[in-house]
Design a protein around this motif. Structure first.
Motif: not given
Length: 922
Positions: A591-608
């Motif tokens: 996932d790519v999640v825009p955050l306040p202050g022009a910041r961006v969160a990058l997420v990678v995950g794996d469910v068993v």
């Protein structure tokens, strides 16, 4: 069968009837059997079945018992005499030494051993005993053949000897069974002052007797041999007189022999050494169609097939040789009779194998069918792919059952759907295989609609197999496609079986078996094998269809839960790839999640795990990540919340299932700030990211490895990186670098080298290159890949001011902000921006402490930020008409598109976003 007679009407006795006692002619009904010579040899005596044999065995047993009794008595007497001799010798030696001059004086001396030991050893050697031991009244040795035992306790009974008596006893010593005597040594007053013991082994005494024992045994054996020989001579004479059998036994044996010879279902021929037929039983006459006067004639004159006459008259050994006799196939076994001194000639047995060979052929065919069905059970259904399973069916059946095989499936089966009953036989060909590749049959991939008159359509409509032995005479099949069927016949294909693929009552398609030139046409008995093959394949195809449906549903669900389009933002240039596993959809996500202050969160995950459950859990976690991200929390706190959520999900599912359902997941969460180039990362059991620096070097940052989500055992730690503009951040799941035949360390090194080779390329090109280098041929796990190139906001896009802790300073800040907005060409936002900043700054001055700072960011939107050192968060509320305050945040919420609060290590930041006017650009 009546016995063949001579031309005179009576049975003629062969010329050899009186010369060979073991051969006799066939008797007339009621005629007594002829004589047969009894069995010769020693075994007839030893068996005890004859009178002579019984007498012989009885006399031998009596003689043997007498000899054994004599030998046993001699051995027992010798053993007794040996013990008595040993006892007498040991007593005599002990008494002699005890009463010898000087023995008593030596015992009373100060050193008895020095005086007695030489004398004892000399006496022992002269008397040929094994030991002479002198002890005191306590049993302590003064002498012994082994000096190291002098001074030790005597082993034996000394009590009676201390009372003045002589003691003898038999013991098992270290040198074997022996007899020892203990006698007292008395002084002049009759008091016992010492003891003398002498001993000798029984073996030494009994040696003479043992040397005489072989002579005794030899004499006994000679006696037994003489007795046995005499008995044998008597028994032989008795046997000669009785012929070994009583008359009733001889008559019964002859009758049984005659009955077996004529009732057995095998022919028996006996030929003499000169090639004449001596005997032929009833079955042999029937099988060979012999003339009535066959006995006594040459075998070549009986009108037999030349090969049959050659085999029977050769006299050589033959086993199951097949000869022809009329319309019969006879298996012949021939054995010569002159072995072991027998009369010259041969004996042959005949067996009609005509029906047996036919049955053998059918049995072999049945074995081949069973072997084919076994191989079909092993080789069909090795994968859960519909098309591959159909291909395996064709490969098993060719060439062992058919020359060409095709498989047609209903269209819905290929997508995992449930076929619906249809009156139209329309299917898609999925597999074609044959002994040659150029057969003019429909190709794989073609959609075929069979005409109603064709056998394929009839079998499709009725769900039954159909056989067409001769396609050239099958008008229904010819009507399908005149041009194609003509070419099929010209190709040599001449026979067809079409069988339905039925599984669990559902018709999935049809399989067609063809035979071509050189193969026998199909018959009705081939239908059962074709139906069995089709039934086994249908179950495997249906399993693959069901798996395809579940896999499709899971993939659809997962794709619906993954981001379809990445959100617009200017901090990162992002490219992504997601590839589901071939054998089951997993729970990987990004996932790519825009955050306040022009910041961006990058997420990678794996469910068993894999399947729908993993995909659904992934969707829940992705939604939770979005919700937690909206709180603008640091990465470690977001993973703390996710860890707690996974633990609750695990508990809920465990209580619902009544077991221990362990979900578990890994996750990597990163926040990038384009203003400072600062990147904060936290991982929960996930692989570390790769960073491609602008100079082309590749690094795997050493991030703290937190536990997977759901364990709740340890807090998570955040690592902070400073990324230069143009750096590439590569996030991935383990399916990219870890496969069954490749260790994860090897995969990581391969990823490093691949990234180093494409460091100057765009994120899209990097994704493509990475998958080309690391993607396995058959992925066993999902693969999620996220590549982001960092950007930085230009200095002219950022404006900052420090605000004195004075309400009068608000005006100066508003003026400075208005000038900066004019420089950016955003005069339209000046009024609302002044209003927002006035409310936020005033609120910070009134309720917060410490330095206050204002920052403007011109990005995709205009962002206003007011920071202070207080950790108190303002709350929006509705003021009543009588309230003097409480309307500031309400105005902020009304004029700003988004607003909120985030906490930092120094305090908090209150921010508000406004959309840029159209045409203003970035």
């Amino acid at each position: 069968m009546a016995r063949p007679r001579s031309r005179s009407g009576a049975r003629s006795a062969p010329w050899f009837a009186g010369r060979h006692p073991w051969v006799r002619r066939a008797r007339r009904p009621g005629q007594r059997a002829g004589r047969m010579r009894p069995v010769r040899g020693l075994w007839a005596w030893l068996s005890g079945r004859t009178v002579a044999g019984q007498v012989f065995i009885l006399q031998v047993i009596v003689a043997l018992l007498l000899v054994v009794a004599a030998v046993v008595a001699l051995v027992l007497q010798a053993r007794y005499d040996s013990q008595e001799e040993a006892r007498n010798r040991s007593v005599a030696v002990a008494q002699t030494f005890a009463n010898a001059p000087g023995t008593r004086a030596a015992l009373e001396s100060s050193d008895p051993t020095a005086l007695l030991q030489p004398r004892a050893e000399a006496a022992r050697k002269l008397s040929d005993v094994d030991f002479i031991v002198v002890t005191d009244t306590q049993g302590i040795r003064y002498t012994h053949p082994k000096p190291d035992r002098i001074g030790k306790k005597f082993v034996g009974t000394i009590g009676p000897a201390l009372q003045g008596r002589v003691v003898t006893e038999t013991i098992n010593g270290t040198i074997g069974p022996l007899v020892q005597a203990v006698v007292p040594v008395k002084d002049d007053h009759g008091n016992v002052v010492g003891l003398v013991s002498a001993g000798i082994t029984i073996a030494k005494v009994s040696g003479a007797v043992n040397r005489q024992l072989p002579i005794v045994l030899g004499a006994a054996a000679g006696t037994l041999v003489l007795a046995t020989g005499g008995t044998a001579l008597i028994s032989r004479r008795l046997k000669h007189q009785t012929h070994g059998l009583e008359p009733t036994e001889m008559a019964r044996m002859y009758e049984h022999h005659d009955a077996v010879l004529h009732a057995v279902r095998e022919g028996v021929l006996i030929l003499g050494g000169d090639g004449r037929l001596l005997l032929a039983n009833d079955e042999a006459c029937r099988l060979l169609d012999l003339p009535p006067d066959a006995e006594g004639r040459w075998i070549d004159d009986l009108g037999l097939d030349p090969r049959a006459a050659e085999v029977l008259g050769s006299g050589r050994t033959a086993t199951d040789v097949v000869i022809l006799s009329g319309d019969r196939l006879l298996a012949v076994n021939n054995r010569p009779t002159d072995r072991d001194g027998g009369p010259p000639g041969s004996v042959a047995t005949l067996r009609d194998s005509t029906e047996l060979r036919a049955l053998s052929g059918r049995a072999e065919g049945a074995r081949e069918q069973l072997r084919l069905l076994y191989d079909a059970g092993v080789d069909i259904g090795t994968t859960l792919d519909v098309v591959r399973t159909a291909e395996e069916l064709t490969q098993v059946a060719v060439p062992r059952f058919a020359d060409f095989v095709t498989v047609d499936l209903v269209e819905a089966v290929l997508t995992g759907g449930e076929p619906t009953p249809s009156a139209v036989a329309e299917m898609r060909r999925v597999a074609v295989h044959g002994v040659r590749d150029n057969a003019p049959l429909y190709r794989a991939g073609e959609l075929i609609r069979f005409v109603p008159s064709s056998p394929q359509a009839w079998g499709f409509g009725n769900g039954r197999a159909v056989v067409e032995p001769d396609l050239a005479a099958a008008p229904g099949w010819l009507a399908q496609d005149a041009d194609r069927t003509s070419r099929v016949l010209d190709f040599g294909i001449h026979s067809l079986i079409t069988a339905p693929l039925l599984a669990r009552g559902v018709l999935l398609g049809m399989v067609h078996f063809y035979r071509a030139r050189g193969s026998a046409p199909f018959a009705e008995e081939d239908l059962s094998l074709a139906e069995e093959l089709a039934a086994r394949a249908a179950v495997c195809i249906d399993n693959a269809r069901r798996y395809t449906r579940e896999h499709t549903v899971a993939v659809t669900l997962q794709h619906s839960l993954l981001p379809r389009n990445l959100p617009e933002q200017s901090a990162l240039d992002v490219a992504h790839r997601y590839l589901p596993a071939q054998e089951g959809v997993g729970g990987d996500w990004f996932d790519v999640v825009p955050l306040p202050g022009a910041r961006v969160a990058l997420v990678v995950g794996d469910v068993v795990g894999h399947g729908l459950h993993a995909a659904a859990t992934m969707g829940r976690l992705r939604t939770a990540v979005h919700n937690f991200s909206s709180l603008d929390l640091p990465p470690d706190e977001i993973l703390d919340h996710l860890d707690e959520l996974v633990g609750r999900i695990d508990q809920d599912e465990a209580s619902a299932d009544g077991g221990t359902a362990v979900i578990g997941a890994t996750c990597l969460y990163a926040i990038y700030d384009p203003v400072t180039g600062h990147c904060a990362m936290t991982r929960a059991g996930h692989l570390p990211p790769a960073v491609i620096h602008p100079d082309g070097s590749v690094e795997f940052p050493d991030l703290p490895a937190g536990p997977p989500l759901g364990l709740g055992s340890m807090p998570f730690e955040t690592a902070e990186l400073n990324l230069a503009e143009g750096s590439r951040l590569v996030l991935y799941t383990d399916g990219l670098v870890e496969v069954r035949d490749r260790d994860i360390d090897v995969g990581l090194e391969l990823l490093r080298s691949t990234l180093a080779g494409v460091a100057d390329r765009s994120p899209e090109e990097i994704c493509t290159a990475v998958l080309q280098a690391l993607l396995p041929a058959h992925p066993g796990d999902d693969i999620a890949l996220l590549v982001a190139r960092t950007r930085r906001l230009a200095p002219e896009q950022v404006a900052e001011w420090d605000v004195p802790y004075d309400p009068a300073a608000v005006g100066e800040v508003r003026a400075a902000v208005t000038r900066r907005l004019a420089d950016w060409g955003l005069d339209e936002l000046a009024f609302t921006t002044e209003l927002l900043l006035s409310e936020l700054i005033t609120n910070a001055i009134r309720h917060a402490t410490g330095p206050i700072r204002v920052r403007l960011l011109r990005d995709e939107s205009l962002i206003c930020e007011v920071s202070d050192t207080s950790s108190t968060s303002p709350h929006l509320r509705f003021a009543t008409t009588t309230d003097e305050g409480g309307r500031g945040l309400f105005l902020v919420a009304q004029f700003a598109e988004h607003w909120g609060t985030r906490y930092t290590a120094e305090g908090k930041v209150i921010w508000a976003e406004q959309p840029l006017p159209p045409g203003s650009g970035r």
